[in-house]
Design an enzyme around this catalytic site. Structure first.
Site, PDB file in Angstrom:
ATOM      1  N   GLY B  67     -16.902  14.626  -6.610  1.00 23.06           N
ATOM      2  CA  GLY B  67     -16.294  14.033  -7.879  1.00 23.06           C
ATOM      3  C   GLY B  67     -15.857  14.858  -9.150  1.00 23.06           C
ATOM      4  O   GLY B  67     -15.132  14.297  -9.763  1.00 23.06           O
ATOM      5  N   CYS B 277       0.330 -10.024   8.377  1.00 23.57           N
ATOM      6  CA  CYS B 277       1.702  -9.256   8.785  1.00 23.57           C
ATOM      7  C   CYS B 277       2.534  -9.934   9.590  1.00 23.57           C
ATOM      8  O   CYS B 277       2.099 -10.462  10.605  1.00 23.57           O
ATOM      9  CB  CYS B 277       0.957  -7.918   9.237  1.00 23.57           C
ATOM     10  SG  CYS B 277       2.605  -7.120   9.738  1.00 23.57           S
ATOM     11  N   CYS B 280       2.998  -7.715  13.121  1.00 26.40           N
ATOM     12  CA  CYS B 280       1.986  -7.750  14.034  1.00 26.40           C
ATOM     13  C   CYS B 280       1.049  -8.721  14.056  1.00 26.40           C
ATOM     14  O   CYS B 280       0.157  -9.025  14.850  1.00 26.40           O
ATOM     15  CB  CYS B 280       1.293  -6.292  13.999  1.00 26.40           C
ATOM     16  SG  CYS B 280       0.263  -6.140  12.418  1.00 26.40           S
ATOM     17  N   CYS B 306       2.231  -4.959   7.000  1.00 24.41           N
ATOM     18  CA  CYS B 306       1.197  -3.871   7.015  1.00 24.41           C
ATOM     19  C   CYS B 306       1.735  -2.748   6.394  1.00 24.41           C
ATOM     20  O   CYS B 306       2.918  -2.165   6.583  1.00 24.41           O
ATOM     21  CB  CYS B 306       0.720  -3.345   8.569  1.00 24.41           C
ATOM     22  SG  CYS B 306      -0.300  -4.465   9.476  1.00 24.41           S
ATOM     23  N   CYS B 312       0.475  -0.662  12.474  1.00 21.94           N
ATOM     24  CA  CYS B 312       1.113  -1.728  12.679  1.00 21.94           C
ATOM     25  C   CYS B 312       1.959  -1.828  14.132  1.00 21.94           C
ATOM     26  O   CYS B 312       1.811  -2.732  14.824  1.00 21.94           O
ATOM     27  CB  CYS B 312       2.090  -2.230  11.676  1.00 21.94           C
ATOM     28  SG  CYS B 312       2.995  -3.831  11.767  1.00 21.94           S
TER      29      CYS B 312
END
Lengths: 225, 330
Positions: B67, B277, B280, B306, B312
């Site tokens: 980090g 979606c 899909c 998506c 997808c």
């Protein structure tokens, strides 16, 4: 008679890229034992400064060289001392990477020819709170690294370590031959997170383990030697 | 508004044509024999070896201090800074000839940025390319973590536009570096509190700040909040490169990554379970809104798809495969 061989520049590039990926894997998964690639030096690895005729760990040297360039300096530790700039190993390394031997407190990378020379680790830069990344990265040559599995009896030699911290799911155990309990204590003494040196242990057969400063090291037992 | 049924859109929507096009598109499975030869005018991985070594040393430090922002000398590339140069330099420094690469932009494999970065990497390294997340060894991405879970042997390289999460409260990087050193994160907590009081939500929709290993506050890049929980205890190594800001940082595998949240105002993602979606039909992915124009000058409408296009497409293929099996079984 020594024959001259030519090395394609690409070989060196691919070697450095592949070695770095192994080191990155070691550093991101502390305690995972990874086999380093054998470097293709055009000559023999230099002799150990204290043991005439005994070559240094070439796997560790190859990994050490893959990270050095003219921008940073290095230091080499032998039997609790730092080698001088006229030592053969220092010249050998400078010739290959353009990096120079510096005083330990300024070295970005340090190479310890054997695991017993860890006393000098406190001379190295441990970073500052503003710039913890300035600390040194250390390569130690040890005798043998091995994983500890539950089934095995404790026939292995050396120190048994238990590691915890980022990169480790629960804990990892490994045995290290060639470093003393005091040596591990020196390594842990040189880190106060986020400060501290980051360590790679490399054994004779090229097995490597990363011990970044985030890793908590505990000695669980000392096998009979 | 009535949402059309997934997979069976009415004829006028033009979606079935799109579907056909998607399903009929050529197979993207990589063929190792067809791995393209790189252009030998360039060094392997474009940037010079000394620059790579610098990036490599800094990357090791970034992994050792999860980090923490590690400064590096960002190099010039044939891509403008701000278009993924940080991610590119990381990819060039870690890539080796036997890798398999995937480049995405907002989850999309075919956007202009993704295609151009992919071409540059492929021309200068010769590594084969894939769009399948499960096959790739390195995934370079902008804004998204792929939908499919990534494994231990993979690396995710993220392109970062703004590296310091304290930018919201402290524009001077010298001062914010001091704040990181002292763990002085009070101002960002005040900022979060104020945004909840003023707007009823955290104003930060993307690049949500997280605490890594309880020590450093880190920016998650413009990842949507939906992706933030995937950083916590992940199997994969995450590398972040900010070319313009000249910073590298990392999240090693199995690291604690906690989004900033209040006890009485917990962290929430933008995911709504009722949305799906329209290509899909999946309800458990991150969706983006697209405007669809109607034929014959009718009014258009907004549709959700998506964001991860390769996932997808896989999902569609799987579903139509199941359907075909059913039909042949009868």
């Amino acid at each position: 008679m020594q024959t001259t061989r030519l090395q394609k520049p690409e070989d060196k590039i691919y070697f450095n890229a592949a070695t770095f990926r192994l080191l990155l894997d070691c550093m991101s998964r502390p305690g995972k034992i990874i086999q380093l690639n054998s470097p293709d030096f055009l000559d023999q690895a230099p002799d150990h400064p204290d043991f005439v005729g005994v070559p240094l760990n070439s796997f560790a040297l190859g990994a050490f060289l893959s990270l050095l360039d003219g921008e940073v300096g290095f230091a080499v530790g032998v039997s609790e001392n730092w080698v001088a700039s006229d030592a053969e190993i220092a010249r050998w390394l400078t010739l290959r990477c353009g990096s120079k031997l510096t005083v330990p407190s300024e070295a970005a990378l340090a190479f310890f020819c054997e695991g017993t020379s860890v006393n000098s680790i406190r001379d190295l830069h441990q970073g500052t709170l503003l710039e913890p990344e300035l600390s040194a990265t250390v390569f130690y040559c040890v005798e043998k690294l091995a994983e500890i599995t539950d089934q095995e009896d404790s026939a292995k030699q050396g120190l048994e370590l238990e590691l915890k911290g980022p990169g480790i799911l629960n804990f990892r155990r490994l045995s290290v031959d060639g470093i003393t309990r005091d040596g591990i204590a020196e390594i842990t003494a040189a880190r106060h997170y986020p400060l501290g040196v980051d360590v790679f242990l490399v054994d004779r057969s090229g097995l490597c383990v990363g011990l970044p400063r985030t890793t908590k090291i505990e000695v669980i037992s000392l096998q009979s030697r | 508004m009535v949402q059309p049924e997934p997979l069976e859109p009415d004829e006028d929507s033009g979606l079935d044509a799109l579907l056909e096009q998607l399903i009929g598109s050529e197979n993207v499975e990589p063929d190792p024999e067809q791995a393209q030869i790189r252009e030998t005018l360039y060094n392997f991985g474009f940037i010079d070896e000394d620059s790579k070594r610098e990036v490599r040393r800094k990357t090791l430090k970034a992994v050792a201090i999860p980090g923490h922002l590690v400064p590096f000398a960002s190099r010039d590339l044939p891509v403008a800074k701000g278009w993924g140069t940080g991610g590119l330099q990381l990819t060039f420094s870690i890539i080796k000839p036997d890798d398999l690469l995937k480049v995405i932009d907002q989850g999309d494999d075919d956007s202009v940025n993704a295609v151009n970065l992919r071409r540059l990497i492929q021309r200068t390294t010769g590594v084969p390319i894939t769009t399948d997340t499960t096959l790739a060894s390195i995934v370079q991405t902008r804004h998204r973590v792929p939908e499919e879970p990534m494994r231990e042997d993979q690396i995710l390289v993220l392109q970062v536009p703004m590296a310091d999460p304290l930018r919201w409260v402290q524009p001077y990087i010298e001062r914010s570096t001091e704040m990181h050193a002292e763990m002085d994160y009070a101002p960002i907590w005040v900022y979060m509190y104020e945004s909840v009081v003023q707007s009823g939500d955290m104003d930060i929709s993307s690049q949500y700040p997280v605490m890594v290993e309880g020590r450093y506050l880190m920016d998650t890049t413009p990842c949507p909040r939906y992706d933030v929980p995937r950083l916590h205890m992940s199997e994969t190594l995450y590398l972040y490169g900010a070319g313009r800001e000249k910073r590298i940082y990392a999240i090693p595998p199995y690291s604690r990554v906690e989004p900033l949240e209040f006890e009485d105002f917990p962290f929430r993602t933008e995911h709504k379970p009722e949305q799906f979606c329209e290509k899909c039909g999946s309800t458990n992915t991150y969706l983006t809104r697209h405007y669809i124009e109607e034929k014959q000058g009718g009014e258009g409408r907004w549709a959700f798809f998506c964001s991860d296009t390769s996932y997808c497409q896989k999902h569609i293929l799987m579903k139509t495969g199941e359907k075909a099996e059913k039909v042949s079984g009868e």
